[in-house]
Design an enzyme around this catalytic site. Sequence first.
Site: not given
Length: 322
Positions: A56, A309
């Site tokens: 992110k 992720s």
Amino acid sequence: MLTMEKPLINQIYEAQERLESVVIQTPLVPSNILSGLKEGKIFFKLENLQRTGSFKIRGAYNKLAQLSPSEIERGVIAASAGNHAQGVALSAKILGIQARIFMPVTAPLTKIEATEKYGATVKLIGETFDETKQAALDESVITNEIFIPPYDDYAVIAGQGTIGLEILETIADVDQIILPIGGGGLIAGVATIAKTINPAIKIIGVQSYNVHGMLSSIWNQQITANRSNRTLADGCDVAIPGDITYRVLSPLIDETVLVEEEVIKQAIEYLAYKEKIVAEGAGALTAAAIMSGALDHLLINRKTVAVVSGGNIDSGSLKEII
């Protein structure tokens, strides 16, 4: 309707330059176990080893670094289940911008503490991400802070798309990329760059049966909310996908997979014990898709990259699972 000032593909290349000194070019490692079991070559892209523990920060920094001086003075506000929060917090700290983050009351404690440690002010509000996001948007109208979207923004999507560039720079002949989906920023960015460089690359998206707004939207060919319960993949607990991410991803996604919560648990345990990879629920979605057997026909004799992720999982949750 929001529009781009320049093509998204150009923004991804510019983001790569902008992020070069900020993010880690994370490892791309083979899974000898899964490669043997599935009779193909399977690799993990380890964004769990990224700064803040997830991908992110790429999109967050790319967005914040392009704010004007007057926008910087206003400060920023964001909504997040945890990983976007940390990405915004650290990016704001690096750039000297005041940041406030709204997080769901159900957000993992480790993510809350980490966000505060990076210097942002945290407010817990809302039972779900969508409630939290609306609260942050409402607050930004009152305070005039700049809202930093977690996924539905071209600059954010472009930052996430740099993962695709790194994958192709390492494995130029990759056949397919498996990606988790929440709001869709990661998969939209990676799909854009991958399909531009090689249209033959398959893009495979994974969500939980409990929350799969983006895949419901893809199947129905219109934005469709979908959330029946909480999911271990809290970073992907987004009932309504973004308008921009939906438009970008719809023509680019090739395969979709839904996984049960029990399989996500098994994937977290498998990654920890067998691959020595600490992954949170969202980060384990791609391994869960592989382990579920739903992709067996696609994996044989092909090179596949599965993106892990993030790795921001509570120690208590990890203990309970394994």
